[in-house]
Design an enzyme around this catalytic site. Structure first.
Site: not given
Length: 406
Positions: A135, A186, A276, A300
């Site tokens: 991440s 994301t 995402k 999420h």
């Protein structure tokens, strides 16, 4: 009449098998038969502030609860009298083969859960032959994850679009230079969700030791010893932060990000691109038209908009619309190998696990991640055999039914 006799010692000996009083971490992990078992171990071993960060979701946590309940609404339709002596769990994902139909999702602040952090996840994923996603909010540097894994590792990097585009681009360049093969963009965090457990716990990064935290530490001395005697918590991609998680996210993330921003990301990245956080058929179609390689249906983990769409219910319609144009992946709510099999049967190419991996990490470090992967692998194989399929490719919508069709 029943004839009775007094038992002899040699008759009793095989029955008298007592557990050792101190069985250690290996024994605890071996007895964990489900991800829920690992979650309970994690809850006992981890301070509340760190456990709740992993376990919690936004507002009333309705999205997370519904996502998990959706998997419970699956009815399997097994075929009988099939040869399932050999079961292949391999699949081709974004141009490369994986050994299992799930990978490790990006998670933030991971070394707060256990000092082994992202390195444990990356090494366990490499051994299992599955992707590991680092991440933007990770607590291990991009280069350190690459150095901790071998040439056969499948490392992905997850990117949040920052207000500072130059810093975003610098991360992309670092990940490419380190050999990461997929960029996971994301897109569902224009602002932080209302994560009430964190707010009530006074969650900061690094964790601050309040009076409540000090009392909590007395019950979990090993976690605090481990935390305080290892490298201080820092981030792979930003300077040290001493405020709350919500303030950090709101200071970083850009609410102006649009579809056009994906174009320069695509042009800057040499590998595959996943987007995402997709939650509608319309957005899936638009992303397919933009030429991304895949999308992840995800809310999420319920951590952003509460009452958001349930990825599993959304999956069939998205696959019908764009399944021939790009790969459709799925996360949120996965706690069992049967959940993974159900998603594959409904058309997902691949799935990602977040909490399930972190529960293992908190329960036992790197060995705990291995155990989480092994539990899911065993459940996937057993479910496939009981369905009468010998490979992932054989799974079709005919093998499942949603009891409450949406």
């Amino acid at each position: 009449m029943t004839t009775r006799r007094m038992p002899k010692p040699r008759d009793l000996a095989p029955l008298m098998k007592f557990e050792q009083p101190f069985h250690g971490r290996a024994g605890r992990l071996a007895r964990a038969q489900t991800i829920w078992d690992l979650r309970e171990l994690a809850r006992k071993r981890t301070p509340k502030v760190a456990f709740d960060y992993t376990d919690g979701a936004a507002d009333a946590e309705i999205s997370l609860r519904r996502a998990r309940e959706a998997f419970g609404e699956i009815e399997f339709r097994p075929a009988i009298l099939r040869d399932v002596s050999e079961t292949a769990t391999t699949a081709t994902v974004l141009g490369k083969q994986v050994s299992l139909p799930f990978g490790i999702a990006p998670t933030g602040f991971t070394r707060m859960m256990h000092s082994a952090g992202e390195i444990a996840g990356a090494r366990a994923a490499e051994r299992a032959g599955i992707p590991f996603t680092l991440s933007t909010m990770g607590t291990t540097a991009i280069e350190d994850v690459a150095a901790a894994t071998g040439s056969g590792a499948r490392n992905w990097f997850q990117l949040y679009m920052w207000k500072d585009r130059e810093r975003s681009l610098a991360l992309v360049e670092r990940a490419a230079a380190a050999g990461f093969d997929t960029l996971v963009v994301t897109v569902d965090v224009p602002v932080a969700g209302a994560r009430l457990r964190d707010a009530r716990n006074g969650m900061t990064v690094p964790p601050s030791i309040t009076l409540t935290g000090a009392l909590d530490a007395l019950r979990r001395p090993w976690w605090w010893w481990d935390f305080l005697t290892t490298e201080p918590l820092a981030f792979a991609s930003l300077d040290r932060w001493s405020g709350t998680v919500a303030d950090l996210l709101d200071s970083m993330f850009d609410p102006t990000v649009g579809f056009e921003d994906l174009s320069w990301i695509r042009a800057s990245w040499p590998g595959r691109v996943l987007v995402k956080g997709v939650q509608t058929v319309e957005d899936a179609r638009r992303l397919a038209d933009l030429g991304v390689d895949g999308i992840v249906l995800s809310n999420h983990g319920g951590r952003q908009l509460d009452r958001a769409p349930i990825p599993l219910y959304l999956l069939p319609s998205v696959v019908r619309e764009v399944g021939r144009d790009l790969e459709v992946h799925l996360d949120t709510g996965i706690m069992h190998g049967a959940d993974i099999v159900a998603a594959l049967a409904l058309g997902a190419r691949f799935t990602l696990i977040g909490r399930a991996y972190l529960y293992g990490l908190m329960a036992g470090g790197e060995a705990g991640v291995d155990r989480a992967i092994d539990i899911l692998r065993t459940q996937v194989v057993r479910t496939m055999k009981l369905l009468g399929v010998s490979s992932v490719a054989e799974l079709t919508p005919d093998h499942v039914r949603l009891l409450h069709e949406r």
